[in-house]
Motif scaffolding. Structure first.
Motif, PDB file in Angstrom:
ATOM      1  N   GLY A 246       0.667  -1.248  -0.275  1.00  0.00           N
ATOM      2  CA  GLY A 246       0.150   0.139  -0.110  1.00  0.00           C
ATOM      3  C   GLY A 246       1.132   1.324  -0.060  1.00  0.00           C
ATOM      4  O   GLY A 246       0.730   2.559  -0.698  1.00  0.00           O
ATOM      5  N   VAL A 247       1.895   1.227   0.743  1.00  0.00           N
ATOM      6  CA  VAL A 247       2.735   2.191   1.171  1.00  0.00           C
ATOM      7  C   VAL A 247       3.330   2.519  -0.168  1.00  0.00           C
ATOM      8  O   VAL A 247       3.695   3.747  -1.052  1.00  0.00           O
TER       9      VAL A 247
ATOM     10  N   CYS B   4       0.815   3.705  -3.395  1.00  0.00           N
ATOM     11  CA  CYS B   4      -0.109   4.795  -3.068  1.00  0.00           C
ATOM     12  C   CYS B   4      -0.452   5.135  -4.296  1.00  0.00           C
ATOM     13  O   CYS B   4      -2.121   6.260  -4.669  1.00  0.00           O
TER      14      CYS B   4
ATOM     15  N   ASP C  66      -2.157   3.945  -7.645  1.00  0.00           N
ATOM     16  CA  ASP C  66      -3.629   4.047  -6.792  1.00  0.00           C
ATOM     17  C   ASP C  66      -4.658   4.825  -6.781  1.00  0.00           C
ATOM     18  O   ASP C  66      -5.441   5.294  -7.190  1.00  0.00           O
TER      19      ASP C  66
ATOM     20  N   TYR D 167      -0.234  10.925  -2.486  1.00  0.00           N
ATOM     21  CA  TYR D 167      -0.593  10.175  -1.086  1.00  0.00           C
ATOM     22  C   TYR D 167      -2.332  10.198  -0.737  1.00  0.00           C
ATOM     23  O   TYR D 167      -1.889  10.267   0.694  1.00  0.00           O
TER      24      TYR D 167
ATOM     25  N   LEU E 252      -4.306   7.228   1.543  1.00  0.00           N
ATOM     26  CA  LEU E 252      -3.118   6.397   2.679  1.00  0.00           C
ATOM     27  C   LEU E 252      -3.231   5.909   3.929  1.00  0.00           C
ATOM     28  O   LEU E 252      -2.859   4.674   3.979  1.00  0.00           O
TER      29      LEU E 252
ATOM     30  N   ILE F  20      -5.791   3.173   3.379  1.00  0.00           N
ATOM     31  CA  ILE F  20      -4.741   2.314   2.070  1.00  0.00           C
ATOM     32  C   ILE F  20      -4.139   1.610   4.089  1.00  0.00           C
ATOM     33  O   ILE F  20      -4.451   0.094   3.785  1.00  0.00           O
TER      34      ILE F  20
ATOM     35  N   TYR G 187      -5.733  -2.263   4.469  1.00  0.00           N
ATOM     36  CA  TYR G 187      -4.625  -3.378   3.406  1.00  0.00           C
ATOM     37  C   TYR G 187      -4.219  -4.272   4.756  1.00  0.00           C
ATOM     38  O   TYR G 187      -4.012  -5.551   4.856  1.00  0.00           O
TER      39      TYR G 187
ATOM     40  N   LYS H 230     -11.547   5.611   1.742  1.00  0.00           N
ATOM     41  CA  LYS H 230     -10.109   5.704  -0.276  1.00  0.00           C
ATOM     42  C   LYS H 230     -10.668   5.753  -1.247  1.00  0.00           C
ATOM     43  O   LYS H 230     -10.092   7.148  -1.334  1.00  0.00           O
TER      44      LYS H 230
ATOM     45  N   MET I 176      -9.561   9.703  -2.460  1.00  0.00           N
ATOM     46  CA  MET I 176      -8.787  10.029  -3.544  1.00  0.00           C
ATOM     47  C   MET I 176      -9.114  10.531  -4.718  1.00  0.00           C
ATOM     48  O   MET I 176      -8.584  10.789  -5.502  1.00  0.00           O
TER      49      MET I 176
ATOM     50  N   ARG J 249       0.165  -0.486 -11.259  1.00  0.00           N
ATOM     51  CA  ARG J 249      -0.424  -0.184 -10.308  1.00  0.00           C
ATOM     52  C   ARG J 249      -0.238  -1.746  -9.362  1.00  0.00           C
ATOM     53  O   ARG J 249       0.102  -1.890  -8.675  1.00  0.00           O
TER      54      ARG J 249
END
Length: 390
Positions: free
Chosen positions: A35-36, A39, A42, A89, A92, A95, A99, A150, A154, A351
């Motif tokens: 995820g990090v 991101c 995403d 980000y 995040l 995320i 996750y 999320k 985003m 991604r």
């Protein structure tokens, strides 16, 4: 002098831990790392998927042209120019929050299901297929609210048309009153998004897109049986099992990398359209009683018109643009054509493939480390038992 047979804190935990605990922790670490790392991609993918739900007026207002986001580089440039590193980000927090439990639940249920189904069938493909379905369904239902937040974080932009907009009726100091919001489509954080969604749209907003998300179980039903097949072919070991002593380490990890890439490409290509449908449903705000005009993504809004001297018509009832999978599919196909179902697919591949690769490599590495720590702890315990006492 320190006793060489004394167990470390990690070894004491590993010796008493169950395989399910190993799978859960390794899956959480893999999902967090993935995820990090991915991101920003995403965010770009979500923007491309969701922009089809905007009307033309909103698109032209935001950037002065009909198409807001175009491709990986173009979308990244717009986000960077308007919002900077924070925009890349955005989301995040959800995320990380998403996750961790998603993959922890998924790997735990998947491996438990394999054990249970193995008692009723000898067909490895059938076992892996249904284990993926069961694990995917469990993790999807448990974490859907986090992914809705999320996606909304985003897909929102940094600029808003009506900063002083307030929902009706105005808030009074009562527990059930709706708050006055700076915008119906602006969330400052994960907690802020959850609060506003609950107070303005109700609990059901957290399960927007759940049905297409469950249809997305076809994705894991393709990906993980394929991963198990490819990994077994390339390394001779099943998922989560470390290489045997003397096996070529480089070849083992290269096999995991190849299995991750091939299985993810296969699954993404086959099941991508459902992700677009799910994103449209998730980013569409639920109608709010008394709200005459809904600003945001994916709403069919209209303001009443009347001639001079005539009595104004009653406000039109707000109707969601997308209702259910079938209607959403027909609406997108009619208004945007079949290509809309593959909007952002190239970016999604850029991604999803790294995300899957990082997840699986981290998971496999973590499982190997946990098993090694457990073996070391068990060996020390055995030496303590065998050591003579005087």
């Amino acid at each position: 002098m320190q006793d060489p047979n004394k167990l470390t804190l990690g070894e004491r935990w590993a010796v008493n831990a169950s395989p399910s605990q190993f799978h859960a922790l390794a899956g959480a670490i893999g999902g967090f790392t993935s995820g990090v790392v991915t991101c920003p991609l995403d965010v770009i993918k979500t923007k491309l998927q969701a922009q089809g739900g905007l009307n033309a007026a909103q698109k032209s207002h935001q950037l002065g042209r009909a198409q807001v986001y175009e491709g990986l580089v173009g979308t990244a440039s717009v986000i960077w120019r308007e919002e900077g590193i924070r925009g890349m980000y955005r989301g995040l927090g959800p995320i990380i929050l998403g996750y961790l439990p998603t993959w922890a639940v998924w790997f735990t249920v998947y491996n438990k299901s394999k054990i249970w189904l193995g008692q009723h069938s000898q067909n490895s493909f059938v076992i892996n297929f249904w284990s993926s379905i069961i694990a995917g369904g469990s993790s999807t239902i448990a974490t859907n609210p986090i992914w809705v937040i999320k996606t909304r974080l985003m897909s929102q932009t940094a600029h808003h048309d009506r900063p002083q907009f307030s929902l009706h009726p105005k808030s009074g100091n009562t527990p059930t009153s709706r708050p006055t919001l700076p915008s119906p489509w602006h969330y400052k954080s994960t907690i802020d998004a959850a609060r506003k969604m609950y107070t303005t749209e109700g609990i059901l907003s957290f399960y927007s897109g759940l049905t297409p998300a469950l249809l997305g179980l076809t994705h894991v039903a393709v990906q993980f049986p394929a991963y198990e097949y490819f990994k077994l072919k390339f390394t001779g070991r099943s998922m989560g099992v470390a290489p045997v002593a003397g096996q070529d380490e480089k070849a083992h990890w290269l096999g995991i990398l190849s299995a991750s890439i091939l299985s993810k490409i296969l699954a993404s290509s086959a099941t991508y359209p459902h992700e677009v449908i799910r994103t449209r449903l998730q980013t569409q705000r639920r109608p709010i009683p008394g709200q005459e005009f809904m600003q945001g993504l994916g709403g069919v809004a209209g303001e009443p018109t009347h001639a001079v001297g005539e009595k104004p018509a009653a406000p039109q009832r707000q109707v969601p643009k997308y209702k259910g999978i079938a209607m959403t599919f027909r609406t997108i196909l009619r208004e945007e054509g079949w290509r809309a179902f593959y909007a952002g697919m190239g970016t999604n591949m850029m991604r999803a493939v790294p995300a899957a690769t990082v997840t699986m490599l981290t998971y496999e590495y973590s499982m190997r480390q946990f098993n090694q720590i457990k073996a070391n702890g068990s060996r020390k315990l055995q030496q303590q038992i065998d050591q003579p006492t005087f």
